[in-house]
Design a protein around this motif. Sequence first.
Motif, PDB file in Angstrom:
ATOM      1  N   VAL A  87    -130.210  50.859  49.474  1.00  0.00           N
ATOM      2  CA  VAL A  87    -131.641  50.786  49.781  1.00  0.00           C
ATOM      3  C   VAL A  87    -131.880  50.957  51.277  1.00  0.00           C
ATOM      4  O   VAL A  87    -132.837  51.645  51.690  1.00  0.00           O
ATOM      5  CB  VAL A  87    -132.218  49.433  49.294  1.00  0.00           C
ATOM      6  CG1 VAL A  87    -133.639  49.239  49.797  1.00  0.00           C
ATOM      7  CG2 VAL A  87    -132.192  49.368  47.783  1.00  0.00           C
ATOM      8  N   LEU A  91    -134.285  53.756  52.970  1.00  0.00           N
ATOM      9  CA  LEU A  91    -135.433  53.393  53.804  1.00  0.00           C
ATOM     10  C   LEU A  91    -135.372  54.075  55.168  1.00  0.00           C
ATOM     11  O   LEU A  91    -136.418  54.425  55.731  1.00  0.00           O
ATOM     12  CB  LEU A  91    -135.491  51.872  53.987  1.00  0.00           C
ATOM     13  CG  LEU A  91    -135.870  51.059  52.735  1.00  0.00           C
ATOM     14  CD1 LEU A  91    -135.820  49.568  53.041  1.00  0.00           C
ATOM     15  CD2 LEU A  91    -137.253  51.453  52.232  1.00  0.00           C
ATOM     16  N   ARG A  92    -134.185  54.281  55.688  1.00  0.00           N
ATOM     17  CA  ARG A  92    -134.043  54.936  56.993  1.00  0.00           C
ATOM     18  C   ARG A  92    -133.883  56.445  56.864  1.00  0.00           C
ATOM     19  O   ARG A  92    -133.720  57.138  57.877  1.00  0.00           O
ATOM     20  CB  ARG A  92    -132.858  54.346  57.757  1.00  0.00           C
ATOM     21  CG  ARG A  92    -132.972  52.861  58.053  1.00  0.00           C
ATOM     22  CD  ARG A  92    -132.014  52.442  59.147  1.00  0.00           C
ATOM     23  NE  ARG A  92    -132.360  53.028  60.426  1.00  0.00           N
ATOM     24  CZ  ARG A  92    -131.609  52.908  61.524  1.00  0.00           C
ATOM     25  NH1 ARG A  92    -130.467  52.231  61.489  1.00  0.00           N
ATOM     26  NH2 ARG A  92    -131.986  53.473  62.662  1.00  0.00           N
TER      27      ARG A  92
END
Length: 212
Positions: A87, A91-92
């Motif tokens: 995750v 997200l990055r």
Amino acid sequence: NVRGRDLAGFISEAKEAVDKEVKLPSGYYLDWGGQFKNLERASRRLALVVPLTLFLIFLLLFTTFNSIRPALLIYLNIPLAATGGVVALLLRGMPFSISAGVGFIALFGVAVLNGVVLMTYIFQLKDQGMSTEDAAIQGATVRLRPVLMTALVASLGFIPMAISSSAGAEVQRPLATVVIGGLITSTLLTLLVLPALYKWMGTIWNKKEMEL
């Protein structure tokens, strides 16, 4: 020297473009080298190292507790940690890379350590005559600070790497991102999920032992 995207995806598109546009004379062929060749070699090694690492972790857990049940219970911490790492990469906006794979190996070690710290104390309480439910609750409460300290020391140490923008940051950032993200989910789930699973599985084990 690809920037802003993953090397494997770039080479895959480049190969498709070359296959469509370039017609080589008979006897000629193309070979993709440089960093891509290093990536291929490292990927093959990683495909061997990761399963071997997971097996050795389980083997050490089994030899520590001399039973497959507690070893499996603590081993469940690994997928809990891997979820946070995946995750965090998403997200990055980072692709999976060799450095991220190395980060997962480091993450698995810390996650299992936290599981051992927590579950060892719960097993001790159980051996002292405490009920399965009480041992799970008290173990999670007492071992809260040690588990948090272990996770915080590891994750805080990786923050400079996660936000780095200097030379070599493209290698450091995925590794640090995986470790930090994985430790966040692993720590929370270790303190909540493992005691709950121990209570549930302990009830099942006790019933089976009584039936025997």
